[in-house]
Structures are given as C-alpha cells and as structure tokens.
Design a protein around this motif. Structure first.
Motif, short mmCIF file in Angstrom:
data_model
loop_
_atom_site.label_atom_id
_atom_site.label_comp_id
_atom_site.label_asym_id
_atom_site.label_seq_id
_atom_site.Cartn_x
_atom_site.Cartn_y
_atom_site.Cartn_z
N ILE A 21 40.80 80.89 48.87
CA ILE A 21 42.15 81.26 48.44
C ILE A 21 43.01 81.35 49.69
O ILE A 21 42.64 82.02 50.66
CB ILE A 21 42.14 82.62 47.71
N GLY A 22 44.13 80.67 49.68
CA GLY A 22 44.97 80.66 50.87
C GLY A 22 46.44 80.86 50.54
O GLY A 22 46.96 80.27 49.60
N ARG A 23 47.12 81.70 51.33
CA ARG A 23 48.54 81.93 51.10
C ARG A 23 49.34 80.76 51.64
O ARG A 23 48.97 80.08 52.59
CB ARG A 23 49.01 83.24 51.73
N MET A 24 50.44 80.51 50.98
CA MET A 24 51.36 79.50 51.46
C MET A 24 52.73 79.75 50.84
O MET A 24 52.83 80.33 49.75
CB MET A 24 50.86 78.10 51.10
N GLY A 25 53.75 79.36 51.54
CA GLY A 25 55.09 79.40 50.99
C GLY A 25 55.58 77.97 50.83
O GLY A 25 55.14 77.07 51.55
N TRP A 26 56.46 77.76 49.89
CA TRP A 26 57.07 76.44 49.75
C TRP A 26 58.57 76.60 49.66
O TRP A 26 59.09 77.24 48.74
CB TRP A 26 56.53 75.71 48.52
N VAL A 27 59.25 76.03 50.63
CA VAL A 27 60.71 76.04 50.66
C VAL A 27 61.19 74.71 50.12
O VAL A 27 60.67 73.66 50.49
CB VAL A 27 61.23 76.26 52.09
N ALA A 28 62.18 74.74 49.25
CA ALA A 28 62.68 73.51 48.64
C ALA A 28 63.09 72.49 49.70
O ALA A 28 63.83 72.81 50.62
CB ALA A 28 63.88 73.81 47.74
N ASP A 29 62.56 71.27 49.57
CA ASP A 29 62.99 70.19 50.45
C ASP A 29 64.38 69.72 50.06
O ASP A 29 65.11 69.15 50.87
CB ASP A 29 62.02 69.01 50.37
N TYR A 30 64.73 69.94 48.81
CA TYR A 30 66.03 69.59 48.27
C TYR A 30 66.22 70.45 47.02
O TYR A 30 65.24 70.96 46.46
CB TYR A 30 66.13 68.10 47.92
N LEU A 31 67.46 70.66 46.59
CA LEU A 31 67.72 71.61 45.51
C LEU A 31 67.49 70.98 44.13
O LEU A 31 68.43 70.71 43.37
CB LEU A 31 69.15 72.14 45.62
N ASP A 32 66.21 70.76 43.84
CA ASP A 32 65.83 70.20 42.55
C ASP A 32 64.42 70.69 42.24
O ASP A 32 63.58 70.80 43.15
CB ASP A 32 65.87 68.67 42.59
N PRO A 33 64.11 70.98 40.95
CA PRO A 33 62.78 71.51 40.62
C PRO A 33 61.63 70.56 40.96
O PRO A 33 60.50 71.01 41.17
CB PRO A 33 62.86 71.74 39.11
N TYR A 34 61.92 69.28 41.06
CA TYR A 34 60.87 68.30 41.32
C TYR A 34 60.13 68.57 42.63
O TYR A 34 58.93 68.31 42.75
CB TYR A 34 61.46 66.89 41.33
N THR A 35 60.83 69.12 43.63
CA THR A 35 60.20 69.36 44.93
C THR A 35 59.05 70.35 44.85
O THR A 35 58.13 70.31 45.65
CB THR A 35 61.25 69.84 45.97
N PHE A 36 59.07 71.26 43.86
CA PHE A 36 58.00 72.24 43.72
C PHE A 36 56.82 71.70 42.90
O PHE A 36 55.71 72.22 43.01
CB PHE A 36 58.54 73.52 43.07
N LEU A 37 57.06 70.68 42.12
CA LEU A 37 56.03 70.16 41.22
C LEU A 37 55.37 68.90 41.77
O LEU A 37 54.18 68.65 41.53
CB LEU A 37 56.64 69.85 39.85
N GLU A 38 56.14 68.10 42.51
CA GLU A 38 55.66 66.79 42.97
C GLU A 38 54.42 66.87 43.84
O GLU A 38 53.56 65.99 43.80
CB GLU A 38 56.80 66.09 43.71
N GLN A 39 54.30 67.92 44.63
CA GLN A 39 53.18 68.00 45.57
C GLN A 39 51.82 68.08 44.88
O GLN A 39 50.79 67.82 45.50
CB GLN A 39 53.36 69.19 46.50
N PHE A 40 51.80 68.42 43.61
CA PHE A 40 50.54 68.52 42.87
C PHE A 40 50.32 67.32 41.95
O PHE A 40 49.50 67.38 41.03
CB PHE A 40 50.51 69.83 42.07
#
Length: 549
Positions: free
Chosen positions: A445-464
């Motif tokens: 289990i590892g902590r991580m933060g994700w800051v939006a690369d651009y202001l769109d929801p896709y940036t949070f979902l695309e990485q998976f």
C-alpha cells in the motif's frame, strides 16, 4: 509515528543555520546584476525570491519528469506553446496565436520570435522533436500517454507505429500543425504541460545527458535560466534577459533550497529567510497550521488534486477486491481532516476532486467511515482467501519522507487496527527510492497524490486505463473501464462524454485499486509585499507573474 519534539527542535535549529549559511538568502540586494536588456546596472536592486522544495528534483528533462517537484522548476525555465493563467486557462506562450479547424481536430500554431538561452531561435521543429522523443518507447517516458490525443501517437508508442505518422509536423520554423484523433476539449491546456515543453534539438542530440547539470548544455526558453544546481542542496534561477516577455518579469533571482523537513521550512519562513510555503514547492508543517491560522496568514484554496492510497494488486492480499474495499471504507476521513491535516480538505469518496469543473459535487460512491460495510467486505475477502482471523492479515504502508505523510499513515494504521483488527507496519523512504518502489511494485500500500495535469476529469481516470500505463503502478486494469474511457475520448457531445467518465469512475470505485482519502486544498503562507505568488487550480505557479513591492 510520534514526534520527538526535543530532538526535532535541535534538528530544526541545526539545519536552519546550515541553510542560511549555504544559501545566503536575502530579499533585495544591491549588486551589478544584469538589467532586462542585458546591460549592467551598477547599484541597482536585484529582486530575489526565496523558496524551498522537498528534495532533489528527480529529473529536469521535460520528457522524463513525472513529479510536481521537477515540474515546479521545468515550467519556469521552459515555456510551451501555451501558459496557464491564474485560473488554469491557457494563454499564448511560444505560440502567439493559433487556429482550430471546424472539426476541432487540427490545430495550427504560429510561433513568436523567441530565443533559447544559448541564442538559438526557438523553432517548430524543436516541439516536434521533443514530443516524438517522449513518445519513443525506447526513452521510457512515464507520461507518454499524455500525447495520445494526437493522431498516431499511441500507435507509435505502443503498437510499433511510425514516428512519421504522428500528427505533429513543423511546416516551417514558425508553424506547427497538430492533428488529433478526436476533438479534445482540453488540448490547449495540454500544450502548456511539462511533457509538452520543447527542447533544443541541436543541443540535446549533441549531448544525451544535457539535463544532468546546470551549465552551457542546459539550454532553456522560459522566463528563467537554470544558473546553478548544487545537487541535493539548492537551485538558483535567474531571469532570462532575452525571454520574449522579459520586460514583464519582475523577479531577477529565485533561490530554491532543498529542505526535507516541514518544521525546518516553517522555522525559516518565520525567521524571514523564506518567502513562501505551499504547493508546488513545499507543504505547510502540520504543527504550524494553527499558528498561521491564528495570525491570519494561512491561505486555503481548493485544488484540483487528490490524496489516495494505491494498492498493489499483484500482492496476494491486495489482489482481493473485498480486502481493498474494507481498507478503503474503514477510514474516518473527516476526523483525519479535523485532527491531523487541519487544512479544510474534503473527504474523498470518488476519484475526481470537487475543484474540477462539472464534478463540483462528490458522487459519493461509498460512505465515509462505513465501518459496518468495511467489516462485511473484510469477512467476504477473508473467506475468499481462506483466512480465519483478521490478525493474520499484516500489511505494509509505504510513504515518502514527510511529517505529514507519516502522521496520516499513523492515523490510518490505527484506524485499520481498531476497526478491522488488521496490523500494519509503516515504511518510510526518501522520495526517489519511494518512487522506484512504486514503479517496480515493491510495495503493498503506497500513498500518492495526483494533481490535475489539466482541468478535466479524464486526467484522474486515464492513468488506470491499462496496467502498462506508467502512472498506474497498481497492476489493476478492467476491460469495461477501458472501453468507457475510449468512448469518452471519441465522444463529441460533452454531456455524453462526461457520463461515460462517471460510469468509468463508478467501476474503479467498485474494485478499489486505490482508496481515495481527501481532495486537496492548497495551504500556503506568503511574505507581505509579494504578489501573485499563488498556485492555479492545477497547483502550478508561474514565477513570471510574481511581483515584489
């Protein structure tokens, strides 16, 4: 981890004295520095800004950087086709203007007259070269997928396609034509992102390690030059006199110390040797928050970013979706915020922060602190794994060195023990070591933060989207999830596109490859007399806008 305050105070004082000695920080000082036209102005006052970052930037190559520390430097020494403003909206950068075709698939960028720091002209070919370099699978850029909106980009990176078929072409030195696979509403935001920054083709081809140190090989085109880089100690940026907008750049020198400990940073700020604490450079010490609140200096601003715990689904315990669900649901996020982080963050029960347009309300895929549901999921998971007693489940919580991450991990460790009977160990590593652990799967289990690369929801979902995505690191993938993301990418109707993204978010919040913890706010303090030193919604600060009275 309980803090030993006496030891910490001694450490703070010792490091504080070293920082002052090593960096020689001050505010304005009289010297013979260059004016904006390159001439010497004897006796003029050089405006200096003093900042601190957590650690050595892992990479100052735009094509290889994947973290906020590196990005904080890169976006100030390089400049892309566009530059985001205080609201995160794209404004002209190296491109003084552009046209978009009626079908919204072709962008024609017209470059302004601009120079590299070695005197070369910035040309469209520098952009084409940099983008295709990052897409080349041999170069192992973790952010290659951010180019996938471009026609042929994914085929070149993943499927043996040709670089010649990638839809980015320098028609001449001043004209760059980009062809997309599908209309991409946020494409102009992408063109200001770190991986979209140009590099000087001539210089980088001549020296493959051009980005390893400051000096004549580190050639940049932004408002600042990397004038000094003492590894694991400090970085100095100086104003680039030939930058196209140099007359509007107020700060002459930016001194950036590398200070790992948040208490040390807070002490330095209070003493006056630092001018700012906050994203994307450093974080405000948890123990200093109440004091900054009391004196009215603490600024709190919603940020399009999320704090989460990633689960390594290749691990025999973390491979079980019910165990992951139990761990996610057993956390009292509001209590964590009220008593530990204290920054008015929002409990995260979804994947997309409330600061992202069109997602300003949390979808609520699960209830915060749902202990009953957590225990039911745990029981189901134990049955599936053939485990009779929760005490037999032992997990490892990994995080990078930080007082805040340690305090959060300690809190969650106690939550899982008290509510589920699961014991956990805390595993702390220096940043670069920690990142390597996540990349190689050497964690549970590892902590991580994700800051939006651009202001769109896709940036949070695309990485998976696939397990192979360089930013995934969980090993999780789901065919239906990927299908929904592909539909969203191809969808022209914005309402339908957002619906596909919400359906995808619902799937990932059923299987829990990550446990969302909270949506960030940016906490910051800034010295009086300094203006525009404030992160935009994606957490970036463009130092060219900063003014010192």
């Amino acid at each position: 981890m309980n803090k030993n305050k006496k030891f910490l105070l001694l450490t703070v004082l010792a490091v504080f004295s070293l920082v002052l000695a090593a960096c020689g920080f001050g505010g304005e000082k009289s010297d013979n520095s260059s004016s904006s036209d390159g001439s010497k102005d004897s006796g003029s006052k050089s405006k200096e800004l003093n900042l601190a970052i957590t650690s050595e930037p892992p990479s100052l190559n735009p094509g290889l950087a994947e973290d906020t520390t590196s990005s904080a430097i890169l976006i100030n020494v390089f400049e892309g086709l566009t530059v985001s403003d205080a609201e995160g909206k794209p404004t002209p950068g190296m491109a003084e203007k552009w046209e978009i075709s009626p079908d919204k698939k072709t962008y024609t960028f017209h470059l302004r007259d601009a120079k590299w720091s070695n005197g070369d002209q910035v040309v469209a070919g520098d952009f084409e070269y940099a983008w295709k370099w990052a897409l080349n699978p041999d170069n192992l850029s973790a952010y290659s997928s951010i180019f996938y909106p471009i026609k042929g980009a994914q085929a070149y990176h993943q499927n043996g396609g040709s670089a010649d078929d990638v839809g980015v072409k320098a028609e001449d030195d001043k004209t760059l034509v980009v062809t997309l696979e599908n209309p991409t509403p946020y494409f102009l935001e992408l063109t200001g992102f770190k991986t979209y920054l140009p590099v000087n083709k001539k210089v980088t081809e001549a020296n493959k390690q051009w980005y390893a140190d400051a000096g004549e090989n580190y050639v940049t085109n932004g408002p600042y030059k990397l004038s000094d880089w003492k590894h694991d100690d400090s970085i100095t940026l100086t104003k680039f006199e030939d930058y196209w907008d140099a007359s509007n750049v107020d700060v002459d020198t930016v001194n950036i110390a590398m200070i790992e400990k948040e208490p040390t940073v807070a002490t330095n700020f209070k003493s006056g040797s630092l001018d700012y604490i906050g994203a994307p450079f450093q974080t405000v010490d948890l123990n200093a928050i109440d004091g900054f609140k009391k004196d009215g200096s603490l600024r709190i601003k919603d940020q399009a970013s999320i704090y989460w715990y990633k689960f390594n689904t290749k691990d025999k315990i973390m491979n079980n979706a019910n165990i992951r669900k139990a761990l996610a649901l057993a956390i009292d996020r509001q209590k964590l915020i009220d008593n530990v982080t204290k920054g008015e963050q929002k409990p995260a029960t979804g994947m997309i922060p409330v600061a992202v347009p069109n997602f300003t309300k949390d979808r609520g895929y699960f209830k915060d602190n749902d202990v009953a549901a957590a225990k039911a999921a745990l029981e189901a998971g134990m049955k599936e794994l053939g485990i009779k007693d929760a005490k037999d489940i032992k997990v490892n919580i990994s995080f990078n060195t930080s007082e805040a991450h340690a305090a959060i991990a300690q809190y969650i460790q106690e939550e899982w023990s008290k509510k589920l009977g699961i014991s956990s160990q805390l595993d702390n590593s220096e940043w670069q070591v920690y990142i390597d652990k996540l990349k190689t799967g050497d964690y549970q289990i590892g902590r991580m933060g994700w800051v939006a690369d651009y202001l769109d929801p896709y940036t949070f979902l695309e990485q998976f989207d696939t397990a192979k995505n360089g930013n995934n690191q969980t090993g999780w993938e789901n065919a239906e999830y990927k299908k929904l993301l592909d539909k969203a990418v191809a969808e022209v109707d914005e309402a339908k596109r957002l619906d596909y993204l919400k359906q995808a978010e619902a799937i990932i919040m059923t299987e829990f490859p990550v446990a969302p913890i909270y949506y960030y706010t940016n906490l910051s303090v800034v010295k009086k007399g300094i203006e525009n030193l404030d992160p935009n919604p994606t957490g970036d600060i463009h130092l060219k806008y900063v003014k010192i009275k």
